[in-house]
Design a protein around this motif. Sequence first.
Motif, mmCIF file in Angstrom:
data_model
loop_
_atom_site.group_PDB
_atom_site.id
_atom_site.type_symbol
_atom_site.label_atom_id
_atom_site.label_comp_id
_atom_site.label_asym_id
_atom_site.label_seq_id
_atom_site.Cartn_x
_atom_site.Cartn_y
_atom_site.Cartn_z
ATOM 1 N N HIS A 199 34.053 43.339 33.857
ATOM 2 C CA HIS A 199 33.652 44.744 33.776
ATOM 3 C C HIS A 199 32.275 44.984 34.381
ATOM 4 C CE1 HIS A 199 37.073 45.949 31.424
ATOM 5 N NE2 HIS A 199 36.906 44.870 30.703
ATOM 6 N N ASP A 200 31.363 44.059 34.191
ATOM 7 C CA ASP A 200 29.973 44.346 34.507
ATOM 8 C C ASP A 200 29.255 43.077 34.952
ATOM 9 O OD1 ASP A 200 27.411 45.334 34.549
ATOM 10 O OD2 ASP A 200 27.428 46.049 32.489
ATOM 11 N N LEU A 201 28.541 43.159 36.054
ATOM 12 C CA LEU A 201 27.765 42.012 36.543
ATOM 13 C C LEU A 201 26.267 42.210 36.341
ATOM 14 C CD1 LEU A 201 29.377 40.833 39.905
ATOM 15 C CD2 LEU A 201 29.360 39.688 37.717
ATOM 16 N N HIS A 232 37.901 36.386 33.061
ATOM 17 C CA HIS A 232 39.247 35.883 33.138
ATOM 18 C C HIS A 232 39.595 35.599 34.593
ATOM 19 C CE1 HIS A 232 39.063 38.505 29.581
ATOM 20 N NE2 HIS A 232 39.762 37.543 29.038
ATOM 21 N N ALA A 233 40.071 34.440 34.870
ATOM 22 C CA ALA A 233 40.466 34.109 36.242
ATOM 23 C C ALA A 233 41.982 34.138 36.356
ATOM 24 C CB ALA A 233 39.950 32.728 36.625
ATOM 25 N N PHE A 234 42.460 34.636 37.461
ATOM 26 C CA PHE A 234 43.881 34.724 37.719
ATOM 27 C C PHE A 234 44.168 34.188 39.103
ATOM 28 C CE2 PHE A 234 42.735 38.237 34.964
ATOM 29 C CZ PHE A 234 43.609 38.055 33.905
ATOM 30 N N PHE A 235 45.268 33.515 39.240
ATOM 31 C CA PHE A 235 45.726 33.075 40.551
ATOM 32 C C PHE A 235 46.502 34.246 41.133
ATOM 33 C CE2 PHE A 235 48.710 30.554 43.235
ATOM 34 C CZ PHE A 235 47.745 30.020 44.062
ATOM 35 N N LEU A 236 45.949 34.892 42.139
ATOM 36 C CA LEU A 236 46.542 36.107 42.695
ATOM 37 C C LEU A 236 47.726 35.796 43.604
ATOM 38 C CD1 LEU A 236 46.350 39.175 43.029
ATOM 39 C CD2 LEU A 236 44.714 38.781 44.868
ATOM 40 N N SER A 237 47.601 34.789 44.414
ATOM 41 C CA SER A 237 48.670 34.425 45.334
ATOM 42 C C SER A 237 48.393 33.017 45.816
ATOM 43 C CB SER A 237 48.705 35.383 46.521
ATOM 44 O OG SER A 237 47.584 35.166 47.348
ATOM 45 N N LEU A 238 49.117 32.585 46.800
ATOM 46 C CA LEU A 238 48.837 31.274 47.381
ATOM 47 C C LEU A 238 47.553 31.287 48.194
ATOM 48 C CD1 LEU A 238 52.416 30.272 48.569
ATOM 49 C CD2 LEU A 238 51.193 29.472 46.539
ATOM 50 N N PHE A 239 46.953 32.460 48.346
ATOM 51 C CA PHE A 239 45.822 32.597 49.240
ATOM 52 C C PHE A 239 44.518 33.026 48.577
ATOM 53 C CE2 PHE A 239 49.768 33.722 51.422
ATOM 54 C CZ PHE A 239 49.821 32.683 52.336
ATOM 55 N N HIS A 240 44.549 33.520 47.346
ATOM 56 C CA HIS A 240 43.344 34.089 46.746
ATOM 57 C C HIS A 240 43.258 33.814 45.248
ATOM 58 C CE1 HIS A 240 43.003 36.336 50.438
ATOM 59 N NE2 HIS A 240 44.182 36.867 50.239
ATOM 60 N N PHE A 241 42.034 33.764 44.764
ATOM 61 C CA PHE A 241 41.780 33.761 43.333
ATOM 62 C C PHE A 241 41.134 35.079 42.972
ATOM 63 C CE2 PHE A 241 42.288 29.172 42.872
ATOM 64 C CZ PHE A 241 42.843 29.121 41.606
ATOM 65 N N GLN A 301 22.569 38.475 34.660
ATOM 66 C CA GLN A 301 22.450 37.387 35.640
ATOM 67 C C GLN A 301 23.209 36.149 35.178
ATOM 68 O OE1 GLN A 301 21.128 37.626 38.722
ATOM 69 N NE2 GLN A 301 21.893 35.572 39.091
ATOM 70 N N ALA A 302 23.206 35.897 33.876
ATOM 71 C CA ALA A 302 23.935 34.737 33.345
ATOM 72 C C ALA A 302 25.438 34.891 33.574
ATOM 73 C CB ALA A 302 23.637 34.562 31.856
ATOM 74 N N THR A 303 25.968 36.098 33.368
ATOM 75 C CA THR A 303 27.389 36.359 33.593
ATOM 76 C C THR A 303 27.724 36.213 35.067
ATOM 77 O OG1 THR A 303 27.482 37.854 31.711
ATOM 78 C CG2 THR A 303 29.233 38.070 33.358
ATOM 79 N N ARG A 304 26.894 36.778 35.904
ATOM 80 C CA ARG A 304 27.114 36.707 37.351
ATOM 81 C C ARG A 304 27.141 35.255 37.825
ATOM 82 N NH1 ARG A 304 25.886 39.564 42.214
ATOM 83 N NH2 ARG A 304 25.085 38.136 43.779
ATOM 84 N N THR A 305 26.155 34.483 37.407
ATOM 85 C CA THR A 305 26.069 33.074 37.793
ATOM 86 C C THR A 305 27.295 32.309 37.315
ATOM 87 O OG1 THR A 305 23.660 33.145 37.762
ATOM 88 C CG2 THR A 305 24.683 30.975 37.563
#
Length: 76
Positions: free
Chosen positions: A15-17, A1-10, A20-24
């Motif tokens: 939970h777990d990396l 899940h991606a969230f826009f944290l602020s005007l400066f960061h995503f 390798q497919a999830t990490r990529t």
Amino acid sequence: HAFFLSLFHFLADLHDLNSQATRTREVRALGSAMKETKLPRGYIITDNHKEIITHKSGEIHILPAAEFMANTTDLY
């Protein structure tokens, strides 16, 4: 899940990396969002993994949730 944290960061939560497919997939998606918005830094929040990835779009910080929450004031 991606969230826009602020005007400066995503921020992406994960939970777990171990996969390798999830990490990529997560690094690619976050890097793409950073490039599109011209943000130099993004975060992937995990249970226990810590790493900094130098991506062509900027730095991707992978942090354990506890460390991320303890240092949220340092993100700005």
